[in-house]
Write a protein that holds these residues in place. Structure first.
Motif, PDB file in Angstrom:
ATOM      1  N   GLY A 119       8.284   1.575   3.577  1.00 42.56           N
ATOM      2  CA  GLY A 119       7.016   2.242   3.860  1.00 42.56           C
ATOM      3  C   GLY A 119       5.921   1.845   2.894  1.00 42.56           C
ATOM      4  N   VAL A 157      -3.910  10.910  11.120  1.00 44.31           N
ATOM      5  CA  VAL A 157      -4.830   9.814  11.437  1.00 44.31           C
ATOM      6  C   VAL A 157      -4.649   9.350  12.896  1.00 44.31           C
ATOM      7  CG1 VAL A 157      -3.342   7.907  10.617  1.00 44.31           C
ATOM      8  CG2 VAL A 157      -5.820   7.673  10.491  1.00 44.31           C
ATOM      9  N   ILE A 192       0.205   5.356   1.456  1.00 48.71           N
ATOM     10  CA  ILE A 192      -0.724   6.320   2.049  1.00 48.71           C
ATOM     11  C   ILE A 192      -0.726   7.555   1.153  1.00 48.71           C
ATOM     12  CG2 ILE A 192      -1.273   7.742   4.056  1.00 48.71           C
ATOM     13  CD1 ILE A 192      -0.074   5.591   5.823  1.00 48.71           C
ATOM     14  N   THR A 227       8.683   4.158  12.264  1.00 47.86           N
ATOM     15  CA  THR A 227       7.359   4.749  12.459  1.00 47.86           C
ATOM     16  C   THR A 227       7.186   5.253  13.895  1.00 47.86           C
ATOM     17  OG1 THR A 227       6.466   3.328  10.741  1.00 47.86           O
ATOM     18  CG2 THR A 227       4.874   4.291  12.255  1.00 47.86           C
ATOM     19  N   ASP A 286      -2.618  -0.132   7.046  1.00 48.09           N
ATOM     20  CA  ASP A 286      -1.886  -1.014   6.118  1.00 48.09           C
ATOM     21  C   ASP A 286      -2.604  -2.344   5.929  1.00 48.09           C
ATOM     22  OD1 ASP A 286      -0.031   0.939   6.765  1.00 48.09           O
ATOM     23  OD2 ASP A 286       1.655  -0.460   6.827  1.00 48.09           O
ATOM     24  N   GLY A 302       3.692   7.664   4.258  1.00 48.24           N
ATOM     25  CA  GLY A 302       3.924   6.873   5.457  1.00 48.24           C
ATOM     26  C   GLY A 302       4.544   7.727   6.551  1.00 48.24           C
ATOM     27  N   ALA A 303       5.299   7.089   7.398  1.00 47.12           N
ATOM     28  CA  ALA A 303       5.758   7.760   8.622  1.00 47.12           C
ATOM     29  C   ALA A 303       6.796   8.846   8.374  1.00 47.12           C
ATOM     30  CB  ALA A 303       6.313   6.722   9.585  1.00 47.12           C
ATOM     31  N   LYS A 314       0.827  -1.214   0.000  1.00 46.12           N
ATOM     32  CA  LYS A 314       0.000   0.000   0.000  1.00 46.12           C
ATOM     33  C   LYS A 314       0.862   1.266   0.000  1.00 46.12           C
ATOM     34  CE  LYS A 314       0.944   2.065   4.040  1.00 46.12           C
ATOM     35  NZ  LYS A 314       2.241   1.737   4.294  1.00 46.12           N
ATOM     36  N   SER A 343      -1.977   1.354  13.510  1.00 45.39           N
ATOM     37  CA  SER A 343      -3.351   1.607  13.078  1.00 45.39           C
ATOM     38  C   SER A 343      -3.678   0.532  12.038  1.00 45.39           C
ATOM     39  CB  SER A 343      -3.471   3.016  12.468  1.00 45.39           C
ATOM     40  OG  SER A 343      -3.001   3.020  11.143  1.00 45.39           O
ATOM     41  N   GLU A 366      -1.406  10.601   6.665  1.00 41.19           N
ATOM     42  CA  GLU A 366      -0.545   9.952   7.647  1.00 41.19           C
ATOM     43  C   GLU A 366      -0.234  10.932   8.780  1.00 41.19           C
ATOM     44  OE1 GLU A 366       0.295  11.193   4.482  1.00 41.19           O
ATOM     45  OE2 GLU A 366       1.707   9.608   3.971  1.00 41.19           O
ATOM     46  N   HIS A 367       0.006  10.398   9.936  1.00 39.32           N
ATOM     47  CA  HIS A 367       0.228  11.128  11.193  1.00 39.32           C
ATOM     48  C   HIS A 367      -1.051  11.795  11.706  1.00 39.32           C
ATOM     49  CE1 HIS A 367       4.394  10.335  11.869  1.00 39.32           C
ATOM     50  NE2 HIS A 367       4.652  10.585  10.584  1.00 39.32           N
TER      51      HIS A 367
END
Ligand code: PMV
Length: 308
Positions: A84, A18, A11, A186, A132, A266-267, A9, A129, A15-16
């Motif tokens: 990621g 969320v 994002i 992350t 993913d 991602g992170a 996946k 979360s 991200e964050h």
């Protein structure tokens, strides 16, 4: 013999934010992990070697959850790891699919999403979360939100937190993924954002949430230009939160020359960038000229699938 596969996946937005109850949108990438199980006496093996928990914590959990015994597991993946792109979620979903099938069960996306989320929680000390794992299990586009709404797939509640996972329609998009070569952890990036939020308040987080909401609308309207602008704005917000790096900024900037928009995904702190583009080869070229391995990722509606 049983076989299953599941996608990685990216994002797209959110991200964050969320983590603070704002929405996020993730899309399944047409890069898959395949797991095959072969009945074989002698416990659980991976490519002929006894399963090592340290190397494959997700597989160990999947084996425990499905009650599998005396099975050889074979893994093939098109997904780079630690980039990621959800390679561990894809491995969990594909392994669960193959193991459930090998035990004679049906493979339902909702059940695989639930079990795979519990695997992530167990292997990441509770800090995960379901983004993913649900995206890998369900395929297509997934909106994560703190309240249920149209297109609800399923909801999870763990440790007092609640997530509602929704289907969002995604038009045909081409993303280029550029891998920075830096490893972002992350949990460290989430902790960094917590400090910024404590110091500066939730303004940027709320803005990122608004951007993700607008992104859901842009997706529904198949408006790639608007989506690209939103991705650019999201990258700026993520920079403000401190999770970009000079390298990620450089790659995003380079990709934008031939893209609707680009951002880290991602992170952050490393990992990958994504660029939404109509000229994927040119974006790949420009990233590679900066010593950044890049690939063209198509999206896929296919989630976890077990061979009949
Ligand atoms: O590291 P990734 O790509 O799984 O992204 C993490 C997304 C965060 O919002 C930073 C954390 C989370 O659990 O949602």
């Amino acid at each position: 013999m049983a076989e299953a596969s599941a996608p990685g996946k990216a994002i797209l937005l959110g991200e964050h934010a969320v983590v603070y109850g704002e929405p996020a949108i993730a899309v399944a990438l047409d890069l898959r992990t395949y797991v095959t199980t072969v009945p074989r006496p002698g416990g659980i093996t991976v490519h002929g070697e006894p399963l090592q928990d340290k190397l494959f914590p997700h597989l160990r959990k999947a084996v425990e959850m499905t009650g599998a015994r005396d099975v050889e597991l074979r893994i093939e993946s098109e997904l780079p790891s630690s980039a990621g792109l959800g390679s561990s979620a894809a491995l969990s979903c594909a392994a669960l699919g193959a193991l459930l099938r090998s035990r004679g069960h049906d493979v339902r996306a909702s059940e695989v999403a639930r079990l795979a989320f519990d695997i992530e929680l167990a292997t990441q000390e509770g800090r995960a979360s379901p983004t993913d794992t649900t995206t890998s299990a369900a395929g297509g586009g997934v909106l994560v939100d703190s309240a249920p709404g149209p297109g609800l797939l399923w909801s999870f509640e763990r440790n007092g937190k609640r997530w509602h996972l929704h289907r969002v329609p995604v038009p045909e998009l081409t993303l280029v993924v550029g891998m920075s070569g830096q490893r972002g952890r992350t949990s460290e990036q989430v902790a960094r954002v917590a400090q910024v939020v404590q110091r500066d308040g939730l303004g940027t987080v709320r803005e990122l949430g608004d951007i993700a909401r607008a992104g859901a609308k842009a997706l529904a309207a198949k408006d790639q230009e608007e989506l690209g602008r939103l991705m650019d704005r999201a990258h700026a917000g993520l920079r403000t939160l401190g999770v970009s790096t000079p390298r990620l900024d450089e790659l995003v900037q380079a990709a934008r020359a031939h893209s609707y928009g680009a951002k880290l995904t991602g992170a952050g702190g490393g990992g990958s960038i994504i660029a939404l583009t109509r000229e994927p080869e040119r974006v790949v070229h420009v990233l590679e000229s900066k010593q950044c391995p890049a690939l063209v990722a198509k999206l896929t509606p296919r989630g976890v699938e077990a061979a009949p």
